[in-house]
Design a protein around this motif. Structure first.
Motif, PDB file in Angstrom:
ATOM      1  N   GLU A 144      -6.602   2.506  -2.010  1.00 25.58           N
ATOM      2  CA  GLU A 144      -5.399   4.340  -1.581  1.00 25.58           C
ATOM      3  C   GLU A 144      -4.242   4.032  -1.189  1.00 25.58           C
ATOM      4  OE1 GLU A 144      -5.812   8.836   0.167  1.00 25.58           O
ATOM      5  OE2 GLU A 144      -7.478   7.647  -0.411  1.00 25.58           O
ATOM      6  N   PHE A 145      -4.045   3.417  -0.734  1.00 24.89           N
ATOM      7  CA  PHE A 145      -2.405   3.678   0.061  1.00 24.89           C
ATOM      8  C   PHE A 145      -2.038   2.795  -1.483  1.00 24.89           C
ATOM      9  CE2 PHE A 145      -3.146   4.085   4.536  1.00 24.89           C
ATOM     10  CZ  PHE A 145      -2.895   5.346   3.976  1.00 24.89           C
ATOM     11  N   VAL A 146      -2.510   1.624  -1.465  1.00 27.70           N
ATOM     12  CA  VAL A 146      -2.268   0.085  -2.561  1.00 27.70           C
ATOM     13  C   VAL A 146      -1.957   1.159  -4.281  1.00 27.70           C
ATOM     14  CG1 VAL A 146      -1.911  -2.010  -3.878  1.00 27.70           C
ATOM     15  CG2 VAL A 146      -2.953  -1.470  -1.532  1.00 27.70           C
ATOM     16  N   ARG A 147      -2.761   1.528  -4.208  1.00 30.27           N
ATOM     17  CA  ARG A 147      -2.924   2.193  -5.280  1.00 30.27           C
ATOM     18  C   ARG A 147      -1.869   3.374  -5.325  1.00 30.27           C
ATOM     19  NH1 ARG A 147      -7.365   4.174  -4.810  1.00 30.27           N
ATOM     20  NH2 ARG A 147      -7.245   6.684  -4.739  1.00 30.27           N
ATOM     21  N   GLN A 148      -1.328   4.149  -4.860  1.00 26.74           N
ATOM     22  CA  GLN A 148      -0.570   5.293  -4.001  1.00 26.74           C
ATOM     23  C   GLN A 148       0.898   4.489  -3.849  1.00 26.74           C
ATOM     24  OE1 GLN A 148      -1.928   7.573  -1.116  1.00 26.74           O
ATOM     25  NE2 GLN A 148      -3.420   8.550  -2.478  1.00 26.74           N
ATOM     26  N   LYS A 149       1.054   2.993  -4.116  1.00 32.66           N
ATOM     27  CA  LYS A 149       2.280   2.315  -4.136  1.00 32.66           C
ATOM     28  C   LYS A 149       3.030   2.190  -3.102  1.00 32.66           C
ATOM     29  CE  LYS A 149       2.463   0.713  -8.035  1.00 32.66           C
ATOM     30  NZ  LYS A 149       2.088  -1.028  -9.218  1.00 32.66           N
ATOM     31  N   TYR A 150       1.954   2.577  -2.008  1.00 35.42           N
ATOM     32  CA  TYR A 150       2.539   3.000  -0.480  1.00 35.42           C
ATOM     33  C   TYR A 150       2.139   1.518   0.062  1.00 35.42           C
ATOM     34  CZ  TYR A 150       2.863   7.989  -0.012  1.00 35.42           C
ATOM     35  OH  TYR A 150       3.164   9.056  -0.311  1.00 35.42           O
ATOM     36  N   LEU A 151       1.808   0.606  -0.378  1.00 33.15           N
ATOM     37  CA  LEU A 151       1.451  -1.379  -0.352  1.00 33.15           C
ATOM     38  C   LEU A 151       1.417  -1.328  -1.248  1.00 33.15           C
ATOM     39  CD1 LEU A 151      -0.956  -0.008   3.276  1.00 33.15           C
ATOM     40  CD2 LEU A 151       1.494  -0.321   3.050  1.00 33.15           C
ATOM     41  N   GLU A 152       1.663  -2.941  -0.739  1.00 33.20           N
ATOM     42  CA  GLU A 152       0.681  -4.226  -1.844  1.00 33.20           C
ATOM     43  C   GLU A 152       0.524  -4.867  -0.487  1.00 33.20           C
ATOM     44  OE1 GLU A 152       4.023  -6.194  -3.757  1.00 33.20           O
ATOM     45  OE2 GLU A 152       5.563  -4.550  -4.350  1.00 33.20           O
ATOM     46  N   TYR A 153      -0.390  -5.298  -1.854  1.00 35.30           N
ATOM     47  CA  TYR A 153      -2.092  -5.607  -1.309  1.00 35.30           C
ATOM     48  C   TYR A 153      -2.554  -7.531  -2.252  1.00 35.30           C
ATOM     49  CZ  TYR A 153      -6.615  -7.543   0.848  1.00 35.30           C
ATOM     50  OH  TYR A 153      -7.774  -8.005   1.251  1.00 35.30           O
ATOM     51  N   ASN A 154      -1.234  -8.797  -1.508  1.00 30.89           N
ATOM     52  CA  ASN A 154      -1.463  -9.620  -2.766  1.00 30.89           C
ATOM     53  C   ASN A 154      -2.083 -11.440  -1.816  1.00 30.89           C
ATOM     54  OD1 ASN A 154      -0.264  -8.248  -4.478  1.00 30.89           O
ATOM     55  ND2 ASN A 154       1.958  -8.486  -2.898  1.00 30.89           N
ATOM     56  N   ARG A 155      -2.878 -11.797  -2.606  1.00 29.38           N
ATOM     57  CA  ARG A 155      -2.986 -13.568  -1.690  1.00 29.38           C
ATOM     58  C   ARG A 155      -2.288 -13.610  -1.755  1.00 29.38           C
ATOM     59  NH1 ARG A 155      -7.751 -17.030  -5.169  1.00 29.38           N
ATOM     60  NH2 ARG A 155      -7.285 -18.804  -3.184  1.00 29.38           N
ATOM     61  N   ILE A 156      -2.194 -14.501  -0.584  1.00 31.86           N
ATOM     62  CA  ILE A 156      -0.994 -15.959  -0.053  1.00 31.86           C
ATOM     63  C   ILE A 156      -1.759 -16.744  -0.850  1.00 31.86           C
ATOM     64  CG2 ILE A 156      -0.093 -16.717   2.131  1.00 31.86           C
ATOM     65  CD1 ILE A 156      -1.265 -14.725   3.874  1.00 31.86           C
ATOM     66  N   PRO A 157      -0.553 -17.369  -1.774  1.00 35.73           N
ATOM     67  CA  PRO A 157      -0.804 -18.812  -2.759  1.00 35.73           C
ATOM     68  C   PRO A 157      -1.162 -19.936  -1.629  1.00 35.73           C
ATOM     69  CG  PRO A 157       1.515 -17.815  -3.208  1.00 35.73           C
ATOM     70  CD  PRO A 157       1.106 -16.979  -1.925  1.00 35.73           C
ATOM     71  N   HIS A 158      -2.136 -20.983  -2.191  1.00 34.66           N
ATOM     72  CA  HIS A 158      -2.244 -21.745  -1.918  1.00 34.66           C
ATOM     73  C   HIS A 158      -3.182 -21.687  -0.983  1.00 34.66           C
ATOM     74  CE1 HIS A 158       0.872 -23.612  -5.134  1.00 34.66           C
ATOM     75  NE2 HIS A 158       1.374 -22.470  -3.934  1.00 34.66           N
ATOM     76  N   THR A 159      -4.035 -21.040  -0.133  1.00 39.57           N
ATOM     77  CA  THR A 159      -5.052 -20.732   0.833  1.00 39.57           C
ATOM     78  C   THR A 159      -6.321 -20.670   0.487  1.00 39.57           C
ATOM     79  OG1 THR A 159      -4.957 -18.009   0.405  1.00 39.57           O
ATOM     80  CG2 THR A 159      -2.981 -19.236   1.774  1.00 39.57           C
ATOM     81  N   ASP A 160      -7.054 -21.840   0.791  1.00 37.52           N
ATOM     82  CA  ASP A 160      -8.240 -22.012   1.088  1.00 37.52           C
ATOM     83  C   ASP A 160      -9.588 -21.764   1.935  1.00 37.52           C
ATOM     84  OD1 ASP A 160     -10.995 -22.413  -0.210  1.00 37.52           O
ATOM     85  OD2 ASP A 160     -10.617 -24.175  -0.493  1.00 37.52           O
TER      86      ASP A 160
END
Length: 249
Positions: free
Chosen positions: A183-199
């Motif tokens: 919800e907060f991400v869809r409303q553009k209050y937050l961004e939620y992204n994968r951190i590159p090169h993490t396994d």
């Protein structure tokens, strides 16, 4: 020539990029000529329709796409798009105290931002909506103290210290993880992204475009002073997030 070809083109059901580009390619003189060929009453009606459309869309706090505005409201009035949106913006500002702002020039998405004086926290009704704003403020404050970005695991740990466990359904917030990551991400209050090169994959939160428009560093700094846990300092472990606390966005 381009204007004549467009006039004979597809109807309002078309929502393709060429139509969008056309809507913004009109010069001021072209727009004025187009206005002279239209009924002022019909243009005013389009302005009213756009204002209503934007207000309804804003209820869900989901950014509004220009393509949707063209397809659902402007339709055959693309030749005076700039004038309609200008008048709608003026009405929103003067009547409702809202400003239409473009937050993503690449994808042409807009939000409505209040330009009215902000209410003090003590004067806000402590309902579920206010409580969500309080939770959001806590998260934004934590991200601010971490340089505007933090790992997902660190955010969940911070909330647990405030007795808001993302793995346990909350009596006010419901599914906390869904509220924050969807919800907060869809409303553009937050961004939620994968951190590159993490396994295995790791994710991080960042301030979203709407949060950057609706609040300020000074407001966050004032809030951080009230909640030690946001800065990662001691003393936050026994603090509980209450309804409405910190909801001064």
């Amino acid at each position: 020539m381009a204007q004549k070809r467009r006039a004979k083109g597809p109807g309002p059901s078309q929502g393709e990029d060429p139509d969008e580009d056309y809507a913004l390619s009109q010069s001021a003189s072209q727009v004025q000529r187009n206005l002279e060929r239209l009924s002022p009453a019909h243009v005013d009606q389009k302005v009213s329709e756009l204002v209503q459309y934007l207000l309804v869309k804003d209820q869900k706090k989901i950014p509004i796409k220009r393509a949707d505005i063209l397809k659902n409201v402007i339709k055959d009035y693309r030749g005076v798009y700039s004038e309609i949106i200008k008048r709608a913006g003026r009405t929103l500002q003067q009547v409702f105290g809202l400003q239409l702002m473009e937050i993503d020039p690449k994808h042409h998405t807009y939000i409505l931002v209040s330009i009215l004086p902000r209410l003090e926290v003590d004067n806000l009704k402590q309902d579920d909506c206010t409580a969500k704003l309080g939770l959001l403020t806590v998260i934004l404050s934590f991200l601010f103290m971490k340089g505007n970005a933090a790992k997902e695991s660190a955010v969940w740990e911070m909330l647990r210290r405030l007795r808001v466990d993302p793995g346990v359904r909350h009596e006010v917030f419901g599914d906390v993880k869904k509220l924050v990551t969807e919800e907060f991400v869809r409303q553009k209050y937050l961004e939620y992204n994968r951190i590159p090169h993490t396994d295995p994959p790791e994710f991080e939160f960042q301030w979203g475009a709407r949060a950057a428009k609706e609040t300020s560093k000074m407001q966050i700094l004032r809030f951080v002073a009230k909640v030690p846990a946001c800065g990662g300092a001691g003393g936050g472990e026994n603090r509980t997030l209450k309804e409405g606390e910190g909801s001064d966005l």
